[in-house]
Scaffold this active site. Sequence first.
Site, PDB file in Angstrom:
ATOM      1  N   SER A 148      38.173  21.800-108.207  1.00  0.00           N
ATOM      2  CA  SER A 148      39.191  22.890-108.086  1.00  0.00           C
ATOM      3  C   SER A 148      39.497  23.554-109.375  1.00  0.00           C
ATOM      4  CB  SER A 148      40.264  22.606-107.073  1.00  0.00           C
ATOM      5  OG  SER A 148      41.044  23.748-107.143  1.00  0.00           O
ATOM      6  N   TYR A 161      48.020  18.382-105.716  1.00  0.00           N
ATOM      7  CA  TYR A 161      46.709  18.428-105.531  1.00  0.00           C
ATOM      8  C   TYR A 161      46.221  18.923-107.007  1.00  0.00           C
ATOM      9  CZ  TYR A 161      42.564  21.260-103.936  1.00  0.00           C
ATOM     10  OH  TYR A 161      41.406  21.402-103.594  1.00  0.00           O
ATOM     11  N   LYS A 165      42.870  16.810-108.818  1.00  0.00           N
ATOM     12  CA  LYS A 165      41.698  17.572-109.081  1.00  0.00           C
ATOM     13  C   LYS A 165      41.495  17.494-110.622  1.00  0.00           C
ATOM     14  CE  LYS A 165      40.328  18.600-105.212  1.00  0.00           C
ATOM     15  NZ  LYS A 165      38.948  18.003-104.440  1.00  0.00           N
TER      16      LYS A 165
END
Length: 256
Positions: A148, A161, A165
């Site tokens: 991402s 998150y 990532k």
Amino acid sequence: MTDVRPRTPSMRLDGKRAIVTGAGRGLGRAAATALAEAGAHVALAARSTDEIDALAEGLNSSGLSAEAVTLDVTDLGAVEAAFARHEPFHILVNNAGTNRPKPMWDVGVDDYDLVMGLNVRSAYFVARACARKLIEERQAGSLIHMGSQMGHVGGQNRSLYCASKWAIEGMSKAFALDLAPYNIRSNVIAPTFVETPLTKPFLEDARFRESVLRKIKLGRVGQPEDVMGAVVFLAGDASALMTGSSMLIDGGWTAD
């Protein structure tokens, strides 16, 4: 006269075998479709059978080659067994993932275990199983990890998150170094916000969507099709000298 023109690498994947995790929807479905359309046989892996069965049926009915593989990638024993019983997969799209956006002070242990467990732990051991089989059979391969833009920047309410990532980015670079002697490459695709079932609930919030669009310089949210070309490129000969890299498909988010 001798033809001295360089030969353009083929974007075809005929004769290759691919596996895509989280293949039933969103970016996984797009990646699987792109690989199949490029000529690869694609194993569609996911926990829920309905979606991957339907996708496999649709691809096969179009003259492409696909099979559904019911697999919970958080079950590491099942992962090992799945790769052991199949022929080597030359292409892996490590796509299964999740998110629980919260401010860091609200993130609980259960949130951490869920997101890091699927996004990092499972991705690591899926890649390991795929690479081990390729090494055992002395075959080259390409590992593609769905990262991402949040693996390159920070994001409000996305500490967990982002952690997962950023981990994918480092993991892939180290994989690239370990696997280079075996001609197995490892790269990351790092998209911006793409409209998928995972992101839809957030993007339906008008204020959130507007905040996203202010940062995407090309002025639109991504679609699954925006990632398909990158998957095919990283899977095949056109990217033969590319490993340990990350392809940002972020509409310019990280450019400033």
